[in-house]
Design an enzyme around this catalytic site. Structure first.
Site, PDB file in Angstrom:
ATOM      1  N   LYS A  18       0.719  -0.962  -0.043  1.00 50.82           N
ATOM      2  CA  LYS A  18      -0.078  -0.031   0.092  1.00 50.82           C
ATOM      3  C   LYS A  18       0.747   1.377  -0.001  1.00 50.82           C
ATOM      4  O   LYS A  18       0.556   2.462  -0.724  1.00 50.82           O
ATOM      5  CB  LYS A  18      -0.820  -0.011   1.064  1.00 50.82           C
ATOM      6  CG  LYS A  18      -2.175   0.889   1.185  1.00 50.82           C
ATOM      7  CD  LYS A  18      -3.155   0.576   2.147  1.00 50.82           C
ATOM      8  CE  LYS A  18      -2.687   0.423   3.468  1.00 50.82           C
ATOM      9  NZ  LYS A  18      -2.805   1.590   4.450  1.00 50.82           N
ATOM     10  N   ARG A  93     -11.596   2.833   8.797  1.00 53.35           N
ATOM     11  CA  ARG A  93     -11.291   1.871   9.439  1.00 53.35           C
ATOM     12  C   ARG A  93     -12.707   0.810  10.012  1.00 53.35           C
ATOM     13  O   ARG A  93     -12.549  -0.195  10.121  1.00 53.35           O
ATOM     14  CB  ARG A  93     -10.190   1.711  10.520  1.00 53.35           C
ATOM     15  CG  ARG A  93      -8.805   1.723   9.950  1.00 53.35           C
ATOM     16  CD  ARG A  93      -7.960   1.034  10.826  1.00 53.35           C
ATOM     17  NE  ARG A  93      -6.597   0.865  10.938  1.00 53.35           N
ATOM     18  CZ  ARG A  93      -5.755   1.633  10.672  1.00 53.35           C
ATOM     19  NH1 ARG A  93      -5.594   2.522  10.059  1.00 53.35           N
ATOM     20  NH2 ARG A  93      -4.488   1.271  11.011  1.00 53.35           N
ATOM     21  N   ARG A 127      12.776 -11.864   5.680  1.00 54.28           N
ATOM     22  CA  ARG A 127      13.509 -10.902   6.313  1.00 54.28           C
ATOM     23  C   ARG A 127      14.337 -11.415   7.449  1.00 54.28           C
ATOM     24  O   ARG A 127      13.964 -11.693   8.395  1.00 54.28           O
ATOM     25  CB  ARG A 127      12.848  -9.467   6.687  1.00 54.28           C
ATOM     26  CG  ARG A 127      12.013  -8.695   5.722  1.00 54.28           C
ATOM     27  CD  ARG A 127      11.277  -7.782   6.375  1.00 54.28           C
ATOM     28  NE  ARG A 127      10.196  -7.336   5.591  1.00 54.28           N
ATOM     29  CZ  ARG A 127       9.148  -6.423   6.154  1.00 54.28           C
ATOM     30  NH1 ARG A 127       9.069  -6.522   7.477  1.00 54.28           N
ATOM     31  NH2 ARG A 127       8.135  -6.148   5.371  1.00 54.28           N
ATOM     32  N   ARG A 160      12.874 -10.786  13.179  1.00 55.76           N
ATOM     33  CA  ARG A 160      12.029  -9.888  14.207  1.00 55.76           C
ATOM     34  C   ARG A 160      10.800 -10.698  14.584  1.00 55.76           C
ATOM     35  O   ARG A 160      10.175 -11.301  13.776  1.00 55.76           O
ATOM     36  CB  ARG A 160      11.662  -8.600  13.656  1.00 55.76           C
ATOM     37  CG  ARG A 160      12.914  -7.585  13.613  1.00 55.76           C
ATOM     38  CD  ARG A 160      12.357  -6.461  13.429  1.00 55.76           C
ATOM     39  NE  ARG A 160      13.530  -5.366  13.225  1.00 55.76           N
ATOM     40  CZ  ARG A 160      13.764  -4.705  11.968  1.00 55.76           C
ATOM     41  NH1 ARG A 160      13.061  -5.083  10.965  1.00 55.76           N
ATOM     42  NH2 ARG A 160      14.692  -3.985  11.658  1.00 55.76           N
ATOM     43  N   ARG A 171      -1.635 -10.818  12.269  1.00 55.34           N
ATOM     44  CA  ARG A 171      -2.058  -9.318  11.970  1.00 55.34           C
ATOM     45  C   ARG A 171      -2.917  -9.516  10.629  1.00 55.34           C
ATOM     46  O   ARG A 171      -3.827  -8.458  10.674  1.00 55.34           O
ATOM     47  CB  ARG A 171      -0.659  -8.855  11.556  1.00 55.34           C
ATOM     48  CG  ARG A 171      -0.559  -7.367  11.983  1.00 55.34           C
ATOM     49  CD  ARG A 171       0.919  -6.724  12.056  1.00 55.34           C
ATOM     50  NE  ARG A 171       1.936  -7.048  10.906  1.00 55.34           N
ATOM     51  CZ  ARG A 171       2.954  -7.489  10.986  1.00 55.34           C
ATOM     52  NH1 ARG A 171       3.579  -7.662  12.056  1.00 55.34           N
ATOM     53  NH2 ARG A 171       3.749  -7.710   9.778  1.00 55.34           N
TER      54      ARG A 171
HETATM   55  P1  AMP Z   1      -1.536   2.949  11.195  1.00 57.76           P
HETATM   56  O1  AMP Z   1      -0.149   3.976  10.942  1.00 57.76           O
HETATM   57  O2  AMP Z   1      -2.438   3.331   9.916  1.00 57.76           O
HETATM   58  O3  AMP Z   1      -1.158   1.291  11.247  1.00 57.76           O
HETATM   59  O4  AMP Z   1      -2.139   3.576  12.154  1.00 57.76           O
HETATM   60  C1  AMP Z   1      -1.468   3.273  13.450  1.00 57.76           C
HETATM   61  C2  AMP Z   1      -2.571   3.339  14.914  1.00 57.76           C
HETATM   62  O5  AMP Z   1      -3.316   4.262  15.058  1.00 57.76           O
HETATM   63  C3  AMP Z   1      -3.391   2.061  14.545  1.00 57.76           C
HETATM   64  O6  AMP Z   1      -2.851   0.917  14.965  1.00 57.76           O
HETATM   65  C4  AMP Z   1      -4.871   2.661  15.258  1.00 57.76           C
HETATM   66  O7  AMP Z   1      -4.516   2.489  16.736  1.00 57.76           O
HETATM   67  C5  AMP Z   1      -4.646   3.967  15.031  1.00 57.76           C
HETATM   68  N1  AMP Z   1      -5.456   4.477  13.957  1.00 57.76           N
HETATM   69  C6  AMP Z   1      -4.820   4.883  12.684  1.00 57.76           C
HETATM   70  N2  AMP Z   1      -6.023   5.283  11.657  1.00 57.76           N
HETATM   71  C7  AMP Z   1      -7.005   4.720  12.660  1.00 57.76           C
HETATM   72  C8  AMP Z   1      -8.536   4.845  12.236  1.00 57.76           C
HETATM   73  N3  AMP Z   1      -8.917   5.290  11.153  1.00 57.76           N
HETATM   74  N4  AMP Z   1      -9.644   4.592  13.222  1.00 57.76           N
HETATM   75  C9  AMP Z   1      -9.000   4.188  14.438  1.00 57.76           C
HETATM   76  N5  AMP Z   1      -7.828   4.098  14.909  1.00 57.76           N
HETATM   77  C10 AMP Z   1      -7.089   4.344  13.923  1.00 57.76           C
END
Ligand code: AMP
Length: 226
Positions: A18, A93, A127, A160, A171
């Site tokens: 992505k 999300r 990795r 890791r 995940r």
């Molecule tokens: P990311 O960098 O997109 O993996 O986001 C890191 C963390 O931010 C996630 O694990 C969530 O805890 C929070 N987060 C990011 N985007 C959202 C969203 N749209 N809704 C809820 N939590 C979010």
């Protein structure tokens, strides 16, 4: 004539490429990128009230409550990205987030990168890292001279925790549970465009062609309206 703005969402599991596809979209199209994760991390860095609230959830690996993240993302889209074409990443999300977005903006499309789990697991499990220095290797794309050992020190390489197949699989399952209702929501609205493939170089030309044609259609419709 004022052209409609192009507003897209990009979705895809961790390890689907992505980030690579998003950066190529930004390179080739005049889009601004907004990542909800980056936005939340910036709030935490700045020590805002929203950042303090969000950090409790982020630290536990949980989703930040809808109200909080919706407010932040919509405020950013209305202020800094006002009048821009944008690509939204990491948001929505949940279905309530998607509904809140719809109330304020009409989307041009939702891109979903569909890379088989086994391909992602295979790629990540290749990795290996030299723990001391952080030097990284990949059994296929960047192998060490002697399999399993660091080129510089000759010490053994480790994997890791995050790159272990069972961790990656967990995940991916959690992503699937979270994203399925959102994908269903967008499938019903007809906005969802799926790109299935094994790697970014295979998927990218199709994403590019799709976005180009959609932008052309949007432009023609705008001309017809004048
Ligand atoms: P990311 O960098 O997109 O993996 O986001 C890191 C963390 O931010 C996630 O694990 C969530 O805890 C929070 N987060 C990011 N985007 C959202 C969203 N749209 N809704 C809820 N939590 C979010």
């Amino acid at each position: 004539m004022i052209s409609r703005l192009f507003r897209a969402v990009i979705m895809g599991p961790p390890g689907s490429g992505k980030g690579t596809i998003s950066s190529r979209i930004l390179r080739d199209f005049a889009f601004k990128h907004l990542s909800s994760g980056d936005l939340l991390r910036a709030q935490i860095r700045d020590g805002t009230i929203a950042g303090v609230q969000a950090s409790h959830y982020i630290e536990r690996g949980e989703l930040v409550p809808d109200d909080l993240v919706v407010q932040l993302v919509l405020a950013e889209l209305r202020s800094h990205l006002k009048g821009d074409n944008w690509l939204l990443d990491g948001f929505p999300r949940t279905v309530p987030q998607a509904q809140a977005l719809k109330e304020s903006f009409s989307l041009s499309c939702v891109l979903n990168l569909n890379v088989p789990d086994e391909v992602i697991i295979d790629r990540i499990k290749g990795r290996w890292v030299h723990a001391e220095s952080g030097r990284t290797y990949h059994t296929e794309f960047n192998p060490p001279k002697v399999p399993g050992f660091d080129d510089v020190t000759g010490e053994p390489l480790v994997q890791r925790h995050d790159d272990k197949p069972e961790t990656v699989r967990a995940r991916l399952n959690s992503y699937k549970n979270q994203s399925t209702p959102v994908l269903e929501y967008y499938r019903k609205t007809g906005l969802l465009q799926e790109f299935t493939g094994r790697e970014s170089n295979e998927i990218w030309p199709r994403v590019r062609a799709y976005l180009s044609s959609l932008i052309d259609v949007q432009r023609e419709q705008d001309v017809d309206r004048v």
